[in-house]
Design a protein around this motif. Structure first.
Motif, short mmCIF file in Angstrom:
data_model
loop_
_atom_site.label_atom_id
_atom_site.label_comp_id
_atom_site.label_asym_id
_atom_site.label_seq_id
_atom_site.Cartn_x
_atom_site.Cartn_y
_atom_site.Cartn_z
N TRP A 187 10.75 -11.41 1.35
CA TRP A 187 11.60 -10.30 0.89
C TRP A 187 10.77 -9.36 0.03
O TRP A 187 9.93 -9.82 -0.76
CB TRP A 187 12.77 -10.83 0.08
N VAL A 188 10.98 -8.07 0.19
CA VAL A 188 10.31 -7.09 -0.65
C VAL A 188 11.32 -6.60 -1.68
O VAL A 188 12.46 -6.28 -1.36
CB VAL A 188 9.74 -5.92 0.17
N ASP A 233 4.04 -7.16 7.75
CA ASP A 233 3.07 -7.54 6.74
C ASP A 233 3.59 -7.17 5.35
O ASP A 233 3.95 -6.01 5.11
CB ASP A 233 1.73 -6.86 6.99
N GLY A 234 3.64 -8.16 4.47
CA GLY A 234 4.20 -7.92 3.15
C GLY A 234 3.49 -6.84 2.37
O GLY A 234 4.12 -5.94 1.80
N LYS A 242 6.11 3.08 3.53
CA LYS A 242 7.00 2.02 3.98
C LYS A 242 8.16 1.82 3.00
O LYS A 242 9.28 1.53 3.41
CB LYS A 242 6.22 0.71 4.15
N VAL A 243 7.87 1.94 1.70
CA VAL A 243 8.94 1.85 0.71
C VAL A 243 9.97 2.94 0.94
O VAL A 243 11.19 2.71 0.93
CB VAL A 243 8.36 1.91 -0.72
N ILE A 260 8.98 2.02 -9.89
CA ILE A 260 8.18 1.49 -11.00
C ILE A 260 7.68 0.07 -10.74
O ILE A 260 6.71 -0.37 -11.36
CB ILE A 260 8.99 1.52 -12.31
N ARG A 261 8.33 -0.65 -9.83
CA ARG A 261 7.88 -2.00 -9.49
C ARG A 261 8.18 -2.26 -8.03
O ARG A 261 9.24 -1.89 -7.52
CB ARG A 261 8.60 -3.08 -10.34
N ALA A 262 7.26 -2.93 -7.35
CA ALA A 262 7.49 -3.36 -5.98
C ALA A 262 6.64 -4.60 -5.73
O ALA A 262 5.46 -4.64 -6.10
CB ALA A 262 7.14 -2.26 -4.98
#
Length: 556
Positions: A187-188, A233-234, A242-243, A260-262
């Motif tokens: 999971w992302v 691919d993570g 991609k985000v 701010i975070r991924a």
């Protein structure tokens, strides 16, 4: 190597380790806390705290400080593939004194917990120090720490409490198996600030196209969690394009978001085979790790912290027998597994990707909304397994009262002698408490009873109905060394009435250790101390060392 001696060494200063150390600070135990990381990890991690967790922070004296960075009483919704809400979870109960669903940002919470350690001269936090070796004997644990300059330090501790995460060095050194499974799907997790959505709830979107979670966090933060498919691919999915692609179906302009975070996460469902290995104990993710679907991973670790901290403190103080430490395994292992199984079930429901199966799931769950009992079961979060100890530091009762023992006691607001209205735990104090109902049972009782309660360091509190004749009589002639409270919310009245009891012995973590009628009190307290106190603390005059024949008092 120079040796440092401390009663307790806590390895890991994340939320579980820092909570253990704060509780030990409250109990007066000299403690050293070490963590391999020189700073708080700024990752998207735990976000949910329940009422039991808040009660733990209350015991540590940090509930109000934690609340400053939290959102209380947040609903959770499960949403079908077509966008219909088929289940909403928003418990109205505050039986333990706090709301059952609260959201926070873990990095902010960890700062509060570490700042809390500064209150105690007898608690020291050392960052950038990593445990690299340990051995133990009948009297303590020798731990080797590698310092940030590469040098080493030997620490001799009576007990080592490990809260050093899912990749626990301590667990590996002990060679304790970590049973369970690693889930195949990754999971992302993406967090942005300046929240673009008007959605003040947590939503589990059961979308077979790509299951995802969306939730609001404090200070304008918004988090999404998207399931990745095989072949994705993570690291590639964390690239800005991609985000934006992941978010394009959920916000008007993903390019305008400030991410701010991924981070990519792999979910695990694992439980250490042993939580206790002689003088070393595992807590939090070092002991068990769970997928995030019901928000119980950190909460389960905080239950570990409360259960473990008071037992170690009372053992070190000579008030409980050292064998009591084994009860940590008895009381926490089974419940941790139950929480993981529930999280796995939620994850399975959320993660269906076959459209036909998802359609059937949605139809079934939408139909259940029209069954009042089932709707209330979900809304009030009654599916959450509540700890119940039938083994451990409890004195089992017989008859209809038996089911009350080993459960967490309620925490209503009560009125003190000076008119202040407080949560019950703030009156009971940090240790054991004997709470009697409508009658003062100790001051005029046998000297051995008072001796036993003093050996446990138990505070005696008498509760009466609010504005009652009994409360006026007790206030007019207050018994010595007994606190008086009035049942401000009329909740204690119903609890004692349904229990058929005159008194209840509460552990420091507010679980019911024993209860009974007035005539059972001396024998039951005697039985409890003989079962769990060290032999030296149970020596009493010959006149009271008689065999216990009361079947209502049975140590486990």
């Amino acid at each position: 190597m120079a040796m440092l001696e401390v009663p307790v060494l806590v390895v890991g200063a994340g939320p579980v380790g820092a909570t253990i150390a704060n509780l030990l600070g409250v109990y007066g135990v000299r403690t050293l806390v070490v963590d391999r990381s020189p700073q708080i990890l700024d990752y998207p991690r735990a976000v949910g705290l329940d009422d039991e967790a808040m009660r733990t922070f209350q015991a540590a004296g940090l509930a109000d400080a934690m609340l400053r960075d939290m959102i209380q009483n947040v609903p959770m919704r499960m949403v079908s593939a077509t966008g219909e809400c088929f289940a909403e979870i928003l418990p109205s109960t505050q039986e333990f004194g706090w709301f059952r669903r609260n959201l926070f940002s873990q990095p902010l919470g960890e700062r509060v917990l570490r700042q809390g350690l500064q209150r105690f001269e007898h608690v020291e936090l050392r960052l950038g120090q990593e445990l690299v070796g340990l051995r133990q004997d009948d009297h303590g644990v020798d731990a080797v720490l590698r310092l940030d300059d590469g040098d080493t330090q030997l620490v001799r501790a009576k007990y080592l409490l490990a809260a050093d995460g899912g990749r626990s060095t301590v667990r590996d050194l002990l060679q304790v198996p970590y049973d369970g499974k690693t889930h195949p799907r990754k999971w992302v997790v993406i967090e942005c600030d300046n929240d673009p959505l008007d959605a003040p709830y947590t939503a589990l979107h059961c979308d077979p196209h790509r299951p995802y979670v969306c939730l609001r966090l404090p200070y304008g933060l918004r988090r999404w969690e998207f399931m990745l498919y095989p072949g994705e691919d993570g690291e590639q999915m964390l690239q800005p394009d991609k985000v934006r692609e992941l978010l394009s179906r959920h916000v008007p302009d993903p390019s305008a978001l400030n991410v701010i975070r991924a981070r990519v996460y792999t979910h695990n469902s694992r439980v250490a085979r042993r939580f206790v290995s002689h003088r070393v104990c595992l807590a939090g993710d070092a002991a068990h790790i769970t997928p995030p679907w019901i928000g119980q991973g950190l909460n389960a670790g905080l239950r570990d912290a409360f259960n473990l901290a008071w037992k170690v403190a009372w053992i070190l103080d000579g008030r409980l027998d050292a064998r009591v430490l084994e009860s940590y395994q008895l009381e926490r292992h089974t419940h941790a597994k139950a929480m993981i199984e529930l999280a796995d079930l939620f994850g399975a429901v959320l993660s269906i990707t076959q459209p036909a199966t998802a359609w059937l799931r949605d139809r079934l769950l939408l139909a259940l909304r029209h069954v009042p009992a089932l709707r209330d079961y979900v809304l009030q979060m009654k599916f959450k397994p509540m700890p119940r100890f039938t083994e451990g530091v409890v004195l089992n009762a017989s008859g209809p009262r038996a089911d009350r023992v080993g459960r967490m006691f309620i925490q209503p607001r009560v009125e003190c002698e000076d008119g202040r209205v407080l949560r019950l735990d703030d009156v009971l104090g940090p240790g054991f408490a004997l709470l009697t109902w409508q009658r003062e049972l100790v001051s005029g009782g046998p000297p051995a009873l008072r001796q036993r309660l003093a050996a446990l360091d138990a505070q005696v509190v008498t509760a009466t109905r609010g504005r009652s004749v009994q409360s006026m009589r007790l206030k007019a002639a207050p018994p010595p060394d007994v606190r008086l409270i009035e049942d401000y919310e009329n909740a204690l009245h119903f609890w004692f009435q349904r229990a058929g009891a005159d008194w209840v012995l509460l552990r420091p973590d507010r679980y019911v250790a024993a209860l009974g009628t007035a005539d059972e009190l001396p024998l039951c307290i005697e039985a409890f101390c003989h079962a769990f106190a060290p032999p030296a603390a149970t020596a009493v005059p010959e006149a009271v060392t008689q065999p216990l024949k009361d079947p209502a008092c049975t140590p486990t």
